[in-house]
Write a protein that holds these residues in place. Structure first.
Motif, PDB file in Angstrom:
ATOM      1  N   LYS A 112       0.853  -1.175   0.000  1.00  0.00           N
ATOM      2  CA  LYS A 112       0.000   0.000   0.000  1.00  0.00           C
ATOM      3  C   LYS A 112       0.884   1.218   0.000  1.00  0.00           C
ATOM      4  CE  LYS A 112      -4.079   1.871   0.631  1.00  0.00           C
ATOM      5  NZ  LYS A 112      -5.086   1.875  -0.361  1.00  0.00           N
ATOM      6  N   ASP A 113       0.538   2.229  -0.792  1.00  0.00           N
ATOM      7  CA  ASP A 113       1.245   3.496  -0.807  1.00  0.00           C
ATOM      8  C   ASP A 113       0.774   4.320   0.385  1.00  0.00           C
ATOM      9  OD1 ASP A 113       2.657   2.888  -3.086  1.00  0.00           O
ATOM     10  OD2 ASP A 113       1.131   3.745  -4.431  1.00  0.00           O
ATOM     11  N   LEU A 114       1.707   4.744   1.203  1.00  0.00           N
ATOM     12  CA  LEU A 114       1.373   5.504   2.402  1.00  0.00           C
ATOM     13  C   LEU A 114       1.511   6.985   2.118  1.00  0.00           C
ATOM     14  CD1 LEU A 114       3.271   3.364   5.045  1.00  0.00           C
ATOM     15  CD2 LEU A 114       0.858   3.240   4.409  1.00  0.00           C
ATOM     16  N   LYS A 115       0.614   7.781   2.714  1.00  0.00           N
ATOM     17  CA  LYS A 115       0.650   9.239   2.573  1.00  0.00           C
ATOM     18  C   LYS A 115       1.303   9.820   3.795  1.00  0.00           C
ATOM     19  CE  LYS A 115      -3.713   9.192   0.107  1.00  0.00           C
ATOM     20  NZ  LYS A 115      -5.122   9.606   0.152  1.00  0.00           N
TER      21      LYS A 115
END
Length: 119
Positions: A112-115
């Protein structure tokens, strides 16, 4: 002579800042008084911490060799029937369901791409 020290009191555990001034002669007198020989007063105490042992109690000697030979010799044990009531009581209607984790594992593998979040 200026003496500044942090003094902790044993009873409260608090730390107190102390600052006081002494003239050189007075400071020398205090230091000599501290370093000098001191006579302590004799104190009588009543120690009640000792255990009270009945005078009729005696300690007997154990035959160690006989004891060790007895426990190391062969023993025949009798068969005993027991009723183990410690097992958990699980109702017959309770079942264990199989969980399909393939969806969860594939999601973990995909990542998952984390912000970035400002605190």
């Amino acid at each position: 002579m200026c003496i500044r020290d942090r003094v902790s009191t044993q009873s409260t555990g608090s730390v107190v800042d102390c600052q006081f001034s002494l003239s050189n002669t007075m400071a020398e007198q205090v230091i000599k008084a501290i370093e000098g020989e001191h006579q302590l007063k004799h104190v009588e105490t009543v120690d009640k911490a000792a255990p009270v042992i009945d005078p009729s109690v005696t300690v007997k000697k154990v035959d160690r060799e006989g004891f060790l030979s007895e426990i190391s010799s062969d023993h025949s044990l009798k068969h005993v029937e027991t009723v183990d009531k410690a097992a958990p009581a699980i109702a017959p209607s309770v079942t264990v369901k199989k969980v399909d984790r393939t969806g969860l594992l594939s999601e973990i593998e995909a990542g998952k791409d984390l912000k970035h979040v400002d605190a």
